[in-house]
Structures are given as structure tokens and as C-alpha cells.
Design a protein around this motif. Structure first.
Motif, mmCIF file in Angstrom:
data_model
loop_
_atom_site.group_PDB
_atom_site.id
_atom_site.type_symbol
_atom_site.label_atom_id
_atom_site.label_comp_id
_atom_site.label_asym_id
_atom_site.label_seq_id
_atom_site.Cartn_x
_atom_site.Cartn_y
_atom_site.Cartn_z
ATOM 1 N N GLN A 105 27.993 10.122 13.257
ATOM 2 C CA GLN A 105 26.675 11.052 13.452
ATOM 3 C C GLN A 105 26.655 11.893 12.291
ATOM 4 O O GLN A 105 27.464 12.589 11.693
ATOM 5 C CB GLN A 105 26.997 11.946 14.844
ATOM 6 C CG GLN A 105 26.036 12.882 14.792
ATOM 7 C CD GLN A 105 24.670 12.441 15.588
ATOM 8 O OE1 GLN A 105 24.707 11.633 16.505
ATOM 9 N NE2 GLN A 105 23.323 12.700 14.942
ATOM 10 N N VAL A 106 25.345 12.013 11.758
ATOM 11 C CA VAL A 106 24.809 12.582 10.909
ATOM 12 C C VAL A 106 23.848 13.823 11.195
ATOM 13 O O VAL A 106 22.757 13.262 11.848
ATOM 14 C CB VAL A 106 24.247 12.230 9.674
ATOM 15 C CG1 VAL A 106 23.533 13.131 8.605
ATOM 16 C CG2 VAL A 106 25.534 11.350 8.998
ATOM 17 N N THR A 107 23.760 15.010 11.285
ATOM 18 C CA THR A 107 23.068 16.009 11.824
ATOM 19 C C THR A 107 22.440 16.888 10.914
ATOM 20 O O THR A 107 23.340 17.633 10.089
ATOM 21 C CB THR A 107 23.324 16.788 12.871
ATOM 22 O OG1 THR A 107 23.737 15.918 13.801
ATOM 23 C CG2 THR A 107 22.244 17.770 13.421
ATOM 24 N N VAL A 108 21.244 16.872 10.315
ATOM 25 C CA VAL A 108 20.525 17.742 9.228
ATOM 26 C C VAL A 108 19.753 18.951 10.158
ATOM 27 O O VAL A 108 18.724 18.567 10.995
ATOM 28 C CB VAL A 108 19.677 16.927 8.484
ATOM 29 C CG1 VAL A 108 19.262 17.832 7.226
ATOM 30 C CG2 VAL A 108 20.298 15.801 7.871
ATOM 31 N N SER A 109 20.115 20.231 9.773
ATOM 32 C CA SER A 109 19.450 21.619 10.504
ATOM 33 C C SER A 109 18.498 22.053 9.611
ATOM 34 O O SER A 109 18.444 21.980 8.296
ATOM 35 C CB SER A 109 20.385 22.395 10.794
ATOM 36 O OG SER A 109 21.198 22.863 9.754
ATOM 37 N N SER A 110 17.213 22.318 10.057
ATOM 38 C CA SER A 110 16.273 22.881 9.314
ATOM 39 C C SER A 110 16.468 24.545 8.831
ATOM 40 O O SER A 110 17.210 25.027 9.372
ATOM 41 C CB SER A 110 14.989 22.605 10.004
ATOM 42 O OG SER A 110 14.971 23.191 11.242
ATOM 43 N N GLY A 122 30.647 11.815 8.377
ATOM 44 C CA GLY A 122 29.352 12.302 9.099
ATOM 45 C C GLY A 122 29.532 13.591 9.605
ATOM 46 O O GLY A 122 30.735 14.439 9.222
ATOM 47 N N GLY A 123 28.726 14.539 9.843
ATOM 48 C CA GLY A 123 28.780 15.928 9.994
ATOM 49 C C GLY A 123 27.314 16.609 10.279
ATOM 50 O O GLY A 123 26.384 16.056 10.089
ATOM 51 N N LEU A 124 27.254 17.747 10.181
ATOM 52 C CA LEU A 124 26.370 18.750 10.050
ATOM 53 C C LEU A 124 26.193 19.515 8.859
ATOM 54 O O LEU A 124 27.192 19.916 8.113
ATOM 55 C CB LEU A 124 26.493 19.937 11.243
ATOM 56 C CG LEU A 124 25.513 21.005 11.206
ATOM 57 C CD1 LEU A 124 24.173 20.479 11.723
ATOM 58 C CD2 LEU A 124 26.019 22.108 12.185
ATOM 59 N N VAL A 125 24.988 19.205 8.471
ATOM 60 C CA VAL A 125 24.531 19.796 7.119
ATOM 61 C C VAL A 125 23.064 20.316 7.073
ATOM 62 O O VAL A 125 22.302 20.158 8.091
ATOM 63 C CB VAL A 125 24.715 18.525 6.003
ATOM 64 C CG1 VAL A 125 23.423 17.695 6.226
ATOM 65 C CG2 VAL A 125 24.349 19.152 4.415
ATOM 66 N N GLN A 126 22.949 21.615 6.284
ATOM 67 C CA GLN A 126 21.554 22.019 6.009
ATOM 68 C C GLN A 126 20.718 21.213 5.399
ATOM 69 O O GLN A 126 21.025 20.507 4.559
ATOM 70 C CB GLN A 126 21.755 23.486 5.642
ATOM 71 C CG GLN A 126 22.256 24.578 6.496
ATOM 72 C CD GLN A 126 22.349 26.005 6.041
ATOM 73 O OE1 GLN A 126 22.217 26.096 4.741
ATOM 74 N NE2 GLN A 126 22.224 26.909 6.991
ATOM 75 N N ALA A 127 19.383 21.454 5.631
ATOM 76 C CA ALA A 127 18.400 20.727 5.020
ATOM 77 C C ALA A 127 18.524 21.120 3.372
ATOM 78 O O ALA A 127 18.805 22.035 3.020
ATOM 79 C CB ALA A 127 16.973 21.016 5.443
ATOM 80 N N GLN A 135 20.275 5.050 13.451
ATOM 81 C CA GLN A 135 19.572 5.004 14.423
ATOM 82 C C GLN A 135 19.436 6.330 15.233
ATOM 83 O O GLN A 135 20.624 7.017 15.470
ATOM 84 C CB GLN A 135 20.053 4.020 15.711
ATOM 85 C CG GLN A 135 19.504 3.891 16.787
ATOM 86 C CD GLN A 135 20.065 2.570 17.703
ATOM 87 O OE1 GLN A 135 21.003 2.415 17.516
ATOM 88 N NE2 GLN A 135 19.223 2.249 18.686
ATOM 89 N N ALA A 136 18.064 6.806 15.303
ATOM 90 C CA ALA A 136 17.921 8.421 15.794
ATOM 91 C C ALA A 136 17.905 8.061 17.528
ATOM 92 O O ALA A 136 17.507 7.001 17.801
ATOM 93 C CB ALA A 136 16.678 8.812 15.296
ATOM 94 N N THR A 142 18.451 12.884 10.325
ATOM 95 C CA THR A 142 19.662 13.026 11.760
ATOM 96 C C THR A 142 19.498 11.779 12.210
ATOM 97 O O THR A 142 18.539 11.069 12.717
ATOM 98 C CB THR A 142 18.961 14.165 12.497
ATOM 99 O OG1 THR A 142 19.252 15.518 11.920
ATOM 100 C CG2 THR A 142 19.860 14.152 13.707
ATOM 101 N N ALA A 143 20.624 11.187 12.556
ATOM 102 C CA ALA A 143 20.846 9.846 13.248
ATOM 103 C C ALA A 143 22.329 9.488 13.246
ATOM 104 O O ALA A 143 23.102 10.095 12.513
ATOM 105 C CB ALA A 143 20.188 8.838 12.425
#
Length: 121
Positions: free
Chosen positions: A116-121, A9-14, A39-40, A89-90
Motif C-alpha cells: 500500500q502506498v498512500t500520499v496525503s495532500s 510502501g507507506g504513507l508520504v506527503q505530497a 490499483q486504487a 495512492t494505490a
């Protein structure tokens, strides 16, 4: 019994991609039906994908973008996520089922701790 540990998991851009892994302990990994859920915040745990002897199955929201696979020689389950969207993101969980392994959490007997997976816009 099987223990499951997710990673990747991690942070990724849309529009970007991530690959999640789920390492399973035990010698009978190949006998389990496996699934991914997410699960969000403030939402119920939702089905993402499942893999059974009969094939692979996906939620409509991820169909065509995500791919579930497994390597029984490495006791590992994967989820390749492409063309990601902010709504992906969830916290993502892998799960193992002794039985059918369908699209509801109740079908599954063992769960990982989540990643955790987070997708930034």
C-alpha cells in the motif's frame, strides 16, 4: 516459476518520495520482463512501468516522476517514486512476464501480493 514479494510502501506527503522493492525468488529472474501496476479502490489495475531488454516504459501519469530499475544480481526490481501526488495512492504490485511484458496485466504471469502506498495532500 517465480515468487514476488513487494516492500517499501507507506504513507508520504505530497511532493515526497518512496522507493518500492520487489524481491524475486528463483535463479532465472534476469530472464523475466518485469512491470509495476497499481490499483486504487474501485478502479481497475493500471499499468505504471515496465522494464524489458529494449528499455523502460512508463504510463503518462508517472513519466518524469517514477523510475523503474532492476538489479539482477540481487533478484530485485525497484520503483523510485518522486514528486508524489495524492492520485498516486494505490496498492502497488510487481509482476513478471515470461513473454513480452507490455502495459496490460494480461501480459504478466506472476504477481506479488501488493504494497500500500498512500500520499496525503
Amino acid at each position: 516459476q517465480v515468487q514476488l514479494v513487494e516492500s517499501g510502501g507507506g504513507l508520504v506527503q505530497a511532493g515526497g518520495s518512496l522507493r518500492l522493492s520487489c524481491a524475486a525468488s528463483g535463479r532465472t529472474f534476469s530472464s523475466y520482463r518485469m512491470g509495476w501496476f497499481r490499483q486504487a479502490p474501485g478502479q481497475e489495475r493500471a499499468f505504471v512501468a515496465a522494464i524489458r531488454w529494449s528499455g523502460t516504459y512508463y504510463a503518462d501519469s508517472v513519466k518524469g516522476r517514477f523510475t523503474i530499475s532492476r538489479d539482477n544480481t540481487k533478484n530485485t526490481l525497484y520503483l523510485q517514486m518522486n514528486s508524489m501526488k495524492p492520485e498516486d495512492t494505490a496498492v502497488y504490485y510487481c509482476a513478471a512476464a515470461n513473454g513480452y511484458g507490455g502495459s496490460v496485466a494480461f501480459d504478466y504471469d506472476y504477481w506479488g501480493q501488493g504494497t500500500q502506498v498512500t500520499v496525503s495532500s
